[in-house]
Design a protein around this motif. Sequence first.
Motif, PDB file in Angstrom:
ATOM      1  N   ARG A  48       0.869  -1.046  -0.262  1.00 25.81           N
ATOM      2  CA  ARG A  48      -0.459   0.262   0.409  1.00 25.81           C
ATOM      3  C   ARG A  48       0.942   0.972   0.553  1.00 25.81           C
ATOM      4  O   ARG A  48       2.019   1.468   1.219  1.00 25.81           O
ATOM      5  CB  ARG A  48      -0.884  -0.434   1.121  1.00 25.81           C
ATOM      6  CG  ARG A  48      -1.877   1.512   1.192  1.00 25.81           C
ATOM      7  CD  ARG A  48      -3.054   1.017   2.393  1.00 25.81           C
ATOM      8  NE  ARG A  48      -1.646   1.285   3.447  1.00 25.81           N
ATOM      9  CZ  ARG A  48      -2.064   2.295   4.333  1.00 25.81           C
ATOM     10  NH1 ARG A  48      -2.963   2.400   4.270  1.00 25.81           N
ATOM     11  NH2 ARG A  48      -1.906   2.319   5.681  1.00 25.81           N
ATOM     12  N   ASN A  49       0.696   2.007  -0.510  1.00 26.12           N
ATOM     13  CA  ASN A  49       1.516   3.932  -0.998  1.00 26.12           C
ATOM     14  C   ASN A  49       0.871   4.356   0.624  1.00 26.12           C
ATOM     15  O   ASN A  49       0.481   5.268   0.532  1.00 26.12           O
ATOM     16  CB  ASN A  49       0.674   4.567  -1.878  1.00 26.12           C
ATOM     17  CG  ASN A  49       1.334   5.701  -2.246  1.00 26.12           C
ATOM     18  OD1 ASN A  49       2.646   5.172  -2.045  1.00 26.12           O
ATOM     19  ND2 ASN A  49       1.262   6.338  -3.232  1.00 26.12           N
ATOM     20  N   LYS A  50       1.841   3.418   1.335  1.00 25.52           N
ATOM     21  CA  LYS A  50       2.267   4.657   3.373  1.00 25.52           C
ATOM     22  C   LYS A  50       2.910   5.444   2.466  1.00 25.52           C
ATOM     23  O   LYS A  50       3.744   5.782   1.841  1.00 25.52           O
ATOM     24  CB  LYS A  50       2.814   3.480   4.262  1.00 25.52           C
ATOM     25  CG  LYS A  50       2.335   2.171   3.745  1.00 25.52           C
ATOM     26  CD  LYS A  50       2.625   1.022   5.265  1.00 25.52           C
ATOM     27  CE  LYS A  50       1.793   0.136   5.763  1.00 25.52           C
ATOM     28  NZ  LYS A  50       2.824  -0.692   6.499  1.00 25.52           N
ATOM     29  N   ASP A 138      -2.493   6.695   3.695  1.00 27.02           N
ATOM     30  CA  ASP A 138      -2.087   6.675   2.997  1.00 27.02           C
ATOM     31  C   ASP A 138      -1.341   7.277   1.750  1.00 27.02           C
ATOM     32  O   ASP A 138      -1.099   9.074   2.835  1.00 27.02           O
ATOM     33  CB  ASP A 138      -2.012   5.824   1.496  1.00 27.02           C
ATOM     34  CG  ASP A 138      -3.248   6.477   0.838  1.00 27.02           C
ATOM     35  OD1 ASP A 138      -3.472   7.743   1.318  1.00 27.02           O
ATOM     36  OD2 ASP A 138      -4.847   6.104   0.426  1.00 27.02           O
TER      37      ASP A 138
END
Length: 171
Positions: A48-50, A138
């Motif tokens: 996930r685009n953290k 995110d």
Amino acid sequence: MKLSAKGLRIKISDTGIVKLTFECSRRALEALQKLKEGDYEISITQERNKRSHAQNRYLWELIGQICMVEDGNTSGDMELYCRLLEMASIKCVYMLGLPEIRDELAKTFRAVKVVDDRMYNGRQMYMYKCYFGSSHLDTKEMASLIDKTIEYAEGVGIDTEYWKEKFYREK
């Protein structure tokens, strides 16, 4: 071995062999070079685009600076954090519970705020607004939170560019 990579590319040769290439850190490269020839099982998952650690440090520095300007100390940082999460319309969960459940909610959620109280079946109940916190955001959600924090910080006279340069500087 587990490593993080980006820029995955797939190429199929004329003979039908699939080749994968990717970008990785120098540390990962050194570990890969130590592998011996042989067959390997590789598992690939998409992260996930953290939010980045720099974003998180920048956010908390600004929160601390705001608290120092407004209160002369950082003791109200969680209260301010809740207000900023609310201002940025970050995802939250509402829960109805007894007053004593607040400590338990605080173990699961980063920020817990009482937004209403009422009697239910003769017992005092609170409506809690619970936020998961920045570690669950995110990059888009974190950017929204940081934008609100910057807006707030600039409103109280903080030089946000100075802190931005400090935490986003290339190392």
